[in-house]
Write an enzyme that holds these catalytic residues in place. Structure first.
Site, PDB file in Angstrom:
ATOM      1  N   GLU A  96       2.588   8.038  -1.665  1.00 30.59           N
ATOM      2  CA  GLU A  96       2.550   9.428  -2.244  1.00 30.59           C
ATOM      3  C   GLU A  96       3.200  10.381  -2.690  1.00 30.59           C
ATOM      4  O   GLU A  96       4.178  10.935  -3.467  1.00 30.59           O
ATOM      5  CB  GLU A  96       1.298   9.540  -2.182  1.00 30.59           C
TER       6      GLU A  96
ATOM      7  N   GLU B 114      -5.912   6.691   3.875  1.00 30.75           N
ATOM      8  CA  GLU B 114      -4.925   6.465   3.327  1.00 30.75           C
ATOM      9  C   GLU B 114      -3.189   6.999   4.266  1.00 30.75           C
ATOM     10  O   GLU B 114      -2.117   6.924   4.327  1.00 30.75           O
ATOM     11  CB  GLU B 114      -4.688   8.120   2.109  1.00 30.75           C
TER      12      GLU B 114
ATOM     13  N   ASP C  90       0.357   7.908   2.100  1.00 27.09           N
ATOM     14  CA  ASP C  90       0.409   9.180   1.415  1.00 27.09           C
ATOM     15  C   ASP C  90       1.955   8.873   2.051  1.00 27.09           C
ATOM     16  O   ASP C  90       2.947  10.145   0.893  1.00 27.09           O
ATOM     17  CB  ASP C  90       0.306   9.494   3.812  1.00 27.09           C
TER      18      ASP C  90
ATOM     19  N   GLN D 278     -10.620   9.230   1.597  1.00 29.70           N
ATOM     20  CA  GLN D 278      -9.106   9.136   1.459  1.00 29.70           C
ATOM     21  C   GLN D 278      -7.721   9.525   2.416  1.00 29.70           C
ATOM     22  O   GLN D 278      -6.801   8.513   2.933  1.00 29.70           O
ATOM     23  CB  GLN D 278      -8.466   9.759   0.400  1.00 29.70           C
TER      24      GLN D 278
ATOM     25  N   HIS E 214       7.446  -9.874 -12.770  1.00 26.84           N
ATOM     26  CA  HIS E 214       6.046  -9.444 -12.328  1.00 26.84           C
ATOM     27  C   HIS E 214       5.638  -8.000 -11.671  1.00 26.84           C
ATOM     28  O   HIS E 214       6.079  -8.548 -10.534  1.00 26.84           O
ATOM     29  CB  HIS E 214       5.578 -10.605 -12.874  1.00 26.84           C
TER      30      HIS E 214
END
Length: 278
Positions: free
Chosen positions: A249, A269, A246, A265, A116
């Site tokens: 990303e 991040e 980060d 952010q 899941h």
């Protein structure tokens, strides 16, 4: 590739401090927008980045991989009840007819769990809510120890946070190709229709129950980012795999908390969470 961004936070306290069992919010828990923190991959109508919105969660689905790129959902005590696990794994017939609709049997004998993204135990208020988590569009081929130990521990921890007055925004995703399950290394299942991911990640933003959630994310908000190998050789301790938003990303090309102010952010991040893990 696409990714997801979510983060779990307890209270608006100094970053990475232990959760207080007493200083919780008196606000009433509600069911909120799954994409409040942003659409990480700007998902839309592309077959590799197809936006699927359900009452229980929102995802970017990749028809070429047969899995989501990411799934994003809101979690609070308002989503949790006493509905038992439905275990009704099935194809998602709401996907476009041009897409291959992954079947539960496509995982049979593969050595990988039907893992899941949005967990069954996060959606127990109604039968419909719980059943929605068993759609195969919400699944990835996940190594058993990764799914049943490492990720289960993180999911359980998140539910302890909502039990003490918090709400979470969670984004889970996967990327890369090739993982090691009980039957060894595989890159695809179902004659190439389902890609086995190499890495599995999650971002959790933790806030005290309240309203105006995005505006309440500050530089002291707790954000937990985790990135694990999709392998049977994995620590059962999820805290071992903490990283930065980060870094996730950079690996995925996503903008995970895109609705949060850029100034906030840049701080949250870049930080690796070091708070409690249970």
């Amino acid at each position: 590739m696409l990714g997801f961004g979510a983060s779990c936070s307890v209270e608006d306290v100094e970053p990475n401090q232990p959760l207080s069992q007493t200083a919780t919010s008196n606000a009433t828990a509600t069911q909120d927008n799954h994409l409040a923190m942003g659409n990480p991959s700007a998902a839309g109508t592309s077959y590799s980045n197809y936006l699927v919105s359900k009452p229980q969660y929102v995802m970017s689905y990749n028809s070429y991989r047969g899995t989501p790129n990411w799934v994003s959902w809101h979690l609070s005590s308002a989503w949790v009840g006493t509905t038992p696990r439905q275990d009704d794994f099935r194809a998602d017939t709401s996907l476009p007819s041009a897409f291959y609709r992954v079947q539960s049997s496509d995982y049979t004998g593969s050595g990988f769990d039907r893992g899941h993204n949005c967990p069954s135990a996060d959606r127990t208020l109604t039968v419909a809510d719980n059943s929605a988590t068993f759609l195969m569009s919400n699944m990835i081929p996940q190594a058993g120890p990764n799914n049943q130990q490492t990720w289960a521990g993180l999911e359980n921890y998140c539910r302890t946070l909502i039990n003490v007055g918090n709400e979470l925004y969670i984004i889970m995703g996967s990327y890369g190709k090739g993982g090691t399950g009980l039957n060894g290394y595989k890159e695809t299942l179902a004659a190439g229709k389902v890609t086995v991911p190499n890495r599995i990640w999650k971002v959790i933003v933790v806030l005290p129950n309240g309203t105006g959630d995005v505006s309440r994310v500050t530089t002291s908000t707790r954000v937990i980012a985790v990135n694990t190998p999709n392998s049977t050789s994995i620590s059962s301790t999820w805290g071992t795999y903490r990283t930065t938003v980060d870094a996730i990303e950079a690996a995925t090309g996503y903008n995970i908390l895109s609705n949060v102010s850029s100034t906030v952010q840049s701080t949250i991040e870049a930080r690796v969470d070091n708070g409690p893990t249970q």
